[in-house]
Motif scaffolding. Structure first.
Motif, short mmCIF file in Angstrom:
data_model
loop_
_atom_site.label_atom_id
_atom_site.label_comp_id
_atom_site.label_asym_id
_atom_site.label_seq_id
_atom_site.Cartn_x
_atom_site.Cartn_y
_atom_site.Cartn_z
N ILE A 33 1.96 -9.37 -1.86
CA ILE A 33 1.25 -8.31 -2.56
C ILE A 33 1.42 -8.48 -4.07
O ILE A 33 0.45 -8.39 -4.83
CB ILE A 33 1.75 -6.92 -2.09
CG1 ILE A 33 1.38 -6.71 -0.62
CG2 ILE A 33 1.20 -5.81 -2.97
CD1 ILE A 33 2.12 -5.58 0.06
N ASP A 34 2.63 -8.77 -4.50
CA ASP A 34 2.92 -8.98 -5.92
C ASP A 34 2.16 -10.19 -6.45
O ASP A 34 1.51 -10.14 -7.49
CB ASP A 34 4.42 -9.13 -6.13
CG ASP A 34 4.85 -8.91 -7.57
OD1 ASP A 34 4.10 -8.30 -8.35
OD2 ASP A 34 5.96 -9.34 -7.91
N ALA A 35 2.21 -11.30 -5.71
CA ALA A 35 1.54 -12.54 -6.14
C ALA A 35 0.02 -12.36 -6.23
O ALA A 35 -0.63 -13.03 -7.03
CB ALA A 35 1.89 -13.67 -5.18
N ALA A 36 -0.53 -11.45 -5.44
CA ALA A 36 -1.97 -11.19 -5.46
C ALA A 36 -2.36 -10.23 -6.58
O ALA A 36 -3.53 -9.86 -6.72
CB ALA A 36 -2.42 -10.64 -4.11
N GLY A 37 -1.38 -9.81 -7.39
CA GLY A 37 -1.66 -8.96 -8.55
C GLY A 37 -1.86 -7.50 -8.24
O GLY A 37 -2.53 -6.79 -8.99
N CYS A 38 -1.25 -7.03 -7.15
CA CYS A 38 -1.47 -5.64 -6.73
C CYS A 38 -0.40 -4.66 -7.19
O CYS A 38 -0.55 -3.45 -7.00
CB CYS A 38 -1.58 -5.58 -5.21
SG CYS A 38 -2.99 -6.49 -4.56
N ARG A 39 0.67 -5.13 -7.82
CA ARG A 39 1.73 -4.21 -8.29
C ARG A 39 1.11 -3.19 -9.24
O ARG A 39 0.45 -3.54 -10.21
CB ARG A 39 2.81 -5.00 -9.01
CG ARG A 39 4.01 -4.15 -9.43
CD ARG A 39 5.06 -4.96 -10.14
NE ARG A 39 5.71 -5.92 -9.25
CZ ARG A 39 6.83 -5.68 -8.57
NH1 ARG A 39 7.43 -4.51 -8.69
NH2 ARG A 39 7.35 -6.60 -7.79
N GLY A 40 1.28 -1.88 -8.94
CA GLY A 40 0.76 -0.83 -9.79
C GLY A 40 -0.71 -0.49 -9.58
O GLY A 40 -1.22 0.45 -10.19
N ILE A 67 -5.34 6.41 0.23
CA ILE A 67 -4.28 5.56 0.76
C ILE A 67 -4.88 4.43 1.60
O ILE A 67 -4.54 3.26 1.44
CB ILE A 67 -3.28 6.39 1.61
CG1 ILE A 67 -2.58 7.46 0.77
CG2 ILE A 67 -2.29 5.48 2.33
CD1 ILE A 67 -1.56 6.95 -0.21
N GLU A 68 -5.79 4.80 2.49
CA GLU A 68 -6.44 3.82 3.36
C GLU A 68 -7.21 2.78 2.55
O GLU A 68 -7.10 1.57 2.77
CB GLU A 68 -7.39 4.55 4.32
CG GLU A 68 -7.98 3.68 5.38
CD GLU A 68 -7.03 3.48 6.54
OE1 GLU A 68 -7.23 2.49 7.27
OE2 GLU A 68 -6.11 4.28 6.72
N GLY A 69 -7.98 3.26 1.59
CA GLY A 69 -8.77 2.35 0.76
C GLY A 69 -7.91 1.42 -0.08
O GLY A 69 -8.20 0.23 -0.22
N GLU A 73 -7.70 -2.63 0.17
CA GLU A 73 -7.90 -3.45 -1.02
C GLU A 73 -6.74 -4.44 -1.18
O GLU A 73 -6.95 -5.62 -1.50
CB GLU A 73 -8.03 -2.58 -2.27
CG GLU A 73 -8.15 -3.35 -3.57
CD GLU A 73 -9.44 -4.14 -3.72
OE1 GLU A 73 -9.51 -4.99 -4.63
OE2 GLU A 73 -10.39 -3.93 -2.94
N VAL A 74 -5.53 -3.98 -0.95
CA VAL A 74 -4.36 -4.85 -1.00
C VAL A 74 -4.50 -5.96 0.04
O VAL A 74 -4.30 -7.14 -0.26
CB VAL A 74 -3.05 -4.05 -0.79
CG1 VAL A 74 -1.87 -4.97 -0.52
CG2 VAL A 74 -2.78 -3.15 -1.99
N ARG A 75 -4.87 -5.60 1.27
CA ARG A 75 -5.04 -6.59 2.33
C ARG A 75 -6.08 -7.64 1.93
O ARG A 75 -5.87 -8.84 2.13
CB ARG A 75 -5.45 -5.91 3.63
CG ARG A 75 -4.36 -5.05 4.25
CD ARG A 75 -4.80 -4.43 5.56
NE ARG A 75 -4.88 -5.49 6.55
CZ ARG A 75 -5.92 -5.69 7.36
NH1 ARG A 75 -6.97 -4.89 7.32
NH2 ARG A 75 -5.90 -6.67 8.23
N HIS A 87 -0.83 -6.89 8.19
CA HIS A 87 -1.09 -5.88 9.21
C HIS A 87 -0.31 -4.62 8.86
O HIS A 87 0.84 -4.69 8.42
CB HIS A 87 -0.67 -6.39 10.60
CG HIS A 87 -1.46 -7.58 11.02
ND1 HIS A 87 -2.72 -7.49 11.57
CD2 HIS A 87 -1.18 -8.91 10.94
CE1 HIS A 87 -3.18 -8.70 11.82
NE2 HIS A 87 -2.27 -9.58 11.44
N TRP A 88 -0.95 -3.48 9.06
CA TRP A 88 -0.32 -2.19 8.76
C TRP A 88 0.95 -2.03 9.58
O TRP A 88 0.97 -2.30 10.78
CB TRP A 88 -1.28 -1.05 9.08
CG TRP A 88 -2.45 -0.95 8.15
CD1 TRP A 88 -3.65 -1.57 8.30
CD2 TRP A 88 -2.53 -0.19 6.96
NE1 TRP A 88 -4.47 -1.24 7.25
CE2 TRP A 88 -3.82 -0.39 6.41
CE3 TRP A 88 -1.64 0.65 6.28
CZ2 TRP A 88 -4.24 0.22 5.24
CZ3 TRP A 88 -2.06 1.26 5.12
CH2 TRP A 88 -3.35 1.04 4.60
#
Length: 102
Positions: A33-40, A67-69, A73-75, A87-88
């Motif tokens: 998640i971090d490597a994909a630039g999603c932090r924050g 939350i779902e959206g 987006e993170v996925r 997977h959730w």
């Protein structure tokens, strides 16, 4: 993990559902998640924790759709960046997961 260590590493004083995604074989969800630039990253009142990327936080009255959206987006970003399909881990109630993924 003891209480002090958990408090230092995880957003336990925030409104979260706990760890959001399962660790895939050969990887750690938070690192992907971090490597994909999603932090924050935010959507509505929901935010990917800056402290630990595998937690989604309800910052300001986030709706279930926020939350779902955000989670979807993170996925998507992780899949595009690394090829891993997250997977959730949290159980989502009252959601047609197939419809959300479209």
């Amino acid at each position: 993990m003891g209480w002090a260590a958990r408090e230092a590493a995880q957003p336990i004083r925030e409104r979260t559902g706990g760890s959001t995604f399962k660790n895939p074989d050969g990887g750690k969800a938070w690192q992907l998640i971090d490597a994909a630039g999603c932090r924050g990253l935010t959507r509505g009142g929901a935010q990917v924790s800056a402290m630990h990327c595998n937690f989604l936080i309800n910052r300001a009255g986030a709706t279930a759709a926020d939350i779902e959206g955000l989670g979807e987006e993170v996925r998507r970003r992780v899949r595009e960046h690394s090829g891993y399909d997250l997977h959730w881990e949290i159980k989502r109630i009252g959601v047609d997961a197939a419809a959300v993924s479209r």
